[in-house]
Design an enzyme around this catalytic site. Structure first.
Site, PDB file in Angstrom:
ATOM      1  N   ARG A  88      47.833  40.382  41.933  1.00  0.00           N
ATOM      2  CA  ARG A  88      48.455  41.336  41.004  1.00  0.00           C
ATOM      3  C   ARG A  88      48.108  42.796  41.314  1.00  0.00           C
ATOM      4  NH1 ARG A  88      48.489  36.697  38.933  1.00  0.00           N
ATOM      5  NH2 ARG A  88      46.531  36.550  40.043  1.00  0.00           N
ATOM      6  N   THR A  89      46.833  43.082  41.405  1.00  0.00           N
ATOM      7  CA  THR A  89      46.426  44.488  41.508  1.00  0.00           C
ATOM      8  C   THR A  89      46.974  45.099  42.797  1.00  0.00           C
ATOM      9  OG1 THR A  89      44.421  43.802  40.387  1.00  0.00           O
ATOM     10  CG2 THR A  89      44.429  46.020  41.264  1.00  0.00           C
ATOM     11  N   LYS A 135      33.189  43.607  61.988  1.00  0.00           N
ATOM     12  CA  LYS A 135      32.202  43.978  63.023  1.00  0.00           C
ATOM     13  C   LYS A 135      30.999  44.670  62.396  1.00  0.00           C
ATOM     14  CE  LYS A 135      36.045  45.092  66.083  1.00  0.00           C
ATOM     15  NZ  LYS A 135      36.744  46.265  66.635  1.00  0.00           N
ATOM     16  N   ARG A 137      39.406  47.768  46.364  1.00  0.00           N
ATOM     17  CA  ARG A 137      38.767  46.627  45.668  1.00  0.00           C
ATOM     18  C   ARG A 137      37.627  46.141  46.551  1.00  0.00           C
ATOM     19  NH1 ARG A 137      41.284  41.440  42.748  1.00  0.00           N
ATOM     20  NH2 ARG A 137      41.681  43.103  41.270  1.00  0.00           N
ATOM     21  N   HIS A 149      37.093  47.236  36.084  1.00  0.00           N
ATOM     22  CA  HIS A 149      38.466  47.118  36.594  1.00  0.00           C
ATOM     23  C   HIS A 149      39.333  48.012  35.706  1.00  0.00           C
ATOM     24  CE1 HIS A 149      41.912  45.643  38.546  1.00  0.00           C
ATOM     25  NE2 HIS A 149      41.768  44.331  38.399  1.00  0.00           N
TER      26      HIS A 149
HETATM   27  N1   CP Z   1      44.003  40.760  37.225  1.00  0.00           N
HETATM   28  C1   CP Z   1      43.697  40.890  38.524  1.00  0.00           C
HETATM   29  O1   CP Z   1      42.904  41.755  38.938  1.00  0.00           O
HETATM   30  O2   CP Z   1      44.346  40.025  39.326  1.00  0.00           O
HETATM   31  P1   CP Z   1      44.234  40.004  40.931  1.00  0.00           P
HETATM   32  O3   CP Z   1      42.826  39.581  41.261  1.00  0.00           O
HETATM   33  O4   CP Z   1      45.248  39.010  41.375  1.00  0.00           O
HETATM   34  O5   CP Z   1      44.496  41.393  41.430  1.00  0.00           O
END
Ligand code: CP
Length: 503
Positions: free
Chosen positions: A60-61, A89, A111, A139
């Site tokens: 999603r993100t 590496k 991320r 998040h």
């Molecule tokens: N909600 C969320 O962060 O989903 P993903 O891990 O799929 O990005």
């Protein structure tokens, strides 16, 4: 007042209520358009290049951010997982970030599995950094889409009862959501399996900021009867150690709560909405698919809203930036305070401690002297003559009944050494001795921030040495008495008894 961080989006604590309301309004307008923009905003933003660096898995993100950027006419490049990149590496995080900055990218979405990774990156790069999830820390863009979905359902974010259910220990989405709840008049209930409860420091942050207490519930049915929003999270296998021990720990928690249609229809308020950041875990499904077709289920709308909210985030960051807010409670303090020299001629010092010139660290608790000796690296001083350092233990004291003392011949402590003494021994006094006289008496007072002195207690904090990212620890003093400090990267607070010092 805009804060220095207004072009980054690292933590919900970086932005204000007004910023959140502006994002919600802009997301609503983007949702109305529902697709690529063809107005002037697109022309303005279409020159931008976005780096999308997903060191950790995502559906999603990543996809919503990348689609959001393309809808705004931007160019996107990066990676999804580190396979095929130089991270394999051993490349440090900051080096990877610098490459994208050097290739002319205008912002980085990151991320990472380490808490504080995006904050660390933002300390080293001048282009905006957007946190797309950092370990179990936060998040924030997820929180904005959660709040947008809640406001869409109820028309307001105030006056609602929000229940956070599931893994509240490692779940980063609930951590950011609780931080955002500080800005709204919400009632918060927490429900989690034993061992996965919200960290005390996070609850204290919320309670101090709002003056309200969270409810920690032990009965899910009771939670359902009162909540307006049920925010469910997955037990995340990836937050437990690799191998059989981690697997056993994970299995212990798996399937400890399950929301289904029958439970909701028998217990929940009629207008309850069920949210979930997704993904669900099909192996121990926490929301049964029979809920999907009920009016309670909003988690797919929620995920879809991520597209519009992330368009709004990118627009805001690349145009005017956030208004921002200052972190509360950050104390700026002097490095040390001078105490009156009551008796400038301490005749006894030379006899007792064999000290005519040097530093006398006085008023240590009994048994602290050897720890101070090791911590200050005193074993490396005067290696040819160890008699230059004298440890006196469990001796009589006028101020306290017993004390330890460390006398160091000819040596003056560095500021870092004085802060270490202050961290371990709050009652200490440092006497500077010259020609048998105490010429100066000091008490170190911790400055803020404290750099490279404290080791963060959070095992996944980017600043921990074993992660080899070379992020020097940075802690802000939030309270002197009793001492409370907060990690710049992962935001965790520590009190004196939990402080471990960098050696
Ligand atoms: N909600 C969320 O962060 O989903 P993903 O891990 O799929 O990005």
């Amino acid at each position: 007042m805009k804060s220095a961080n207004n072009r980054n989006f690292i933590s919900i604590k970086d932005i204000s209520r007004e910023d959140i309301e502006n994002i919600i309004e802009l997301s609503r307008r983007y949702k109305e358009i529902n697709g690529p923009l063809i107005d002037t905003k697109r022309i303005e933003l279409s020159k931008k290049k976005i780096a999308s660096l997903f060191f950790e898995e995502s559906t999603r993100t990543r996809v919503s951010f990348e689609t959001a950027a393309r809808n705004l006419g931007m160019e996107v490049n990066g990676f999804s997982g580190v396979e095929g990149t130089s991270v394999k590496k051993g490349e440090p995080l900051v080096d990877t970030g610098k490459m994208f900055s050097g290739y002319g990218y205008d912002a980085i979405i990151v991320r990472h599995n380490l808490a504080g990774a995006s904050r660390f990156l933002s300390d080293h790069l001048s282009i905006p950094i957007i946190n797309a999830g950092d370990g179990s820390s936060g998040h924030p863009s997820q929180t904005l889409l959660d709040l947008y979905t809640i406001s869409e359902a109820f028309g307001s974010l105030d006056g609602l009862h929000v229940a956070l259910v599931g893994d509240l220990r490692y779940g980063r989405t609930v951590h950011s959501l609780l931080q955002a709840a500080e800005l709204f008049n919400m009632k918060i209930t927490l429900y989690s399996p034993p061992g996965l409860s919200m960290a005390e420091w996070r609850i204290e942050d919320y309670e101090r900021a709002t003056g309200k207490q969270v409810v920690v519930a032990s009965d899910l049915t009771d939670v359902l009867e009162h909540a307006d929003v049920l925010y469910v999270t997955r037990i995340q296998r990836e937050r437990f150690a690799l191998g059989p021990e981690g697997e056993a720990e994970f299995k212990k928690h798996q399937g400890r709560y399950r929301i289904n249609r029958e439970l909701l229809e028998s217990s929940a308020k009629k207008n309850l909405i069920v949210l979930h950041p997704l993904p669900r875990d099909k192996n121990c499904i926490e929301i049964h698919p029979d809920v999907d077709s009920t009016p309670y289920a909003r988690y797919f709308h929620q995920a879809q809203n991520g597209l519009y909210v992330r368009m709004a985030i990118l627009t805001t960051i690349l145009k005017q930036g956030f208004e921002g807010r200052q972190y509360p409670n950050r104390i700026q303090s002097p490095s040390w305070v001078d105490l009156p020299v009551a008796n400038g001629n301490k005749k006894g010092e030379k006899l007792v401690y064999r000290l005519d010139e040097g530093t006398l660290i006085d008023h240590l608790e009994v048994n602290q002297a050897p720890r101070i000796y090791n911590l200050l690296g005193l074993d490396k001083f005067g290696t040819s003559d160890h008699s230059e350092i004298v440890l006196c233990m469990n001796i009589r004291s006028q101020k306290f009944s017993r004390k330890d003392v460390v006398a160091i011949h000819k040596v003056k402590l560095s500021p870092e050494q004085m802060y270490k003494v202050a961290l371990l021994a709050p009652e200490h006094t440092i006497n500077i001795i010259k020609e048998n006289r105490v010429v100066q008496k000091q008490k170190a007072k911790l400055p803020s921030p404290l750099r490279a002195i404290i080791t963060c207690a959070n095992p996944i904090c980017v600043s921990r040495k074993e992660h080899n990212e070379y992020a020097p620890s940075v802690f802000y003093v939030e309270k002197h008495d009793p001492l409370e400090v907060r990690c710049h990267y992962c935001e965790q607070t520590l009190t004196r008894e939990h402080i471990e010092l960098d050696c």
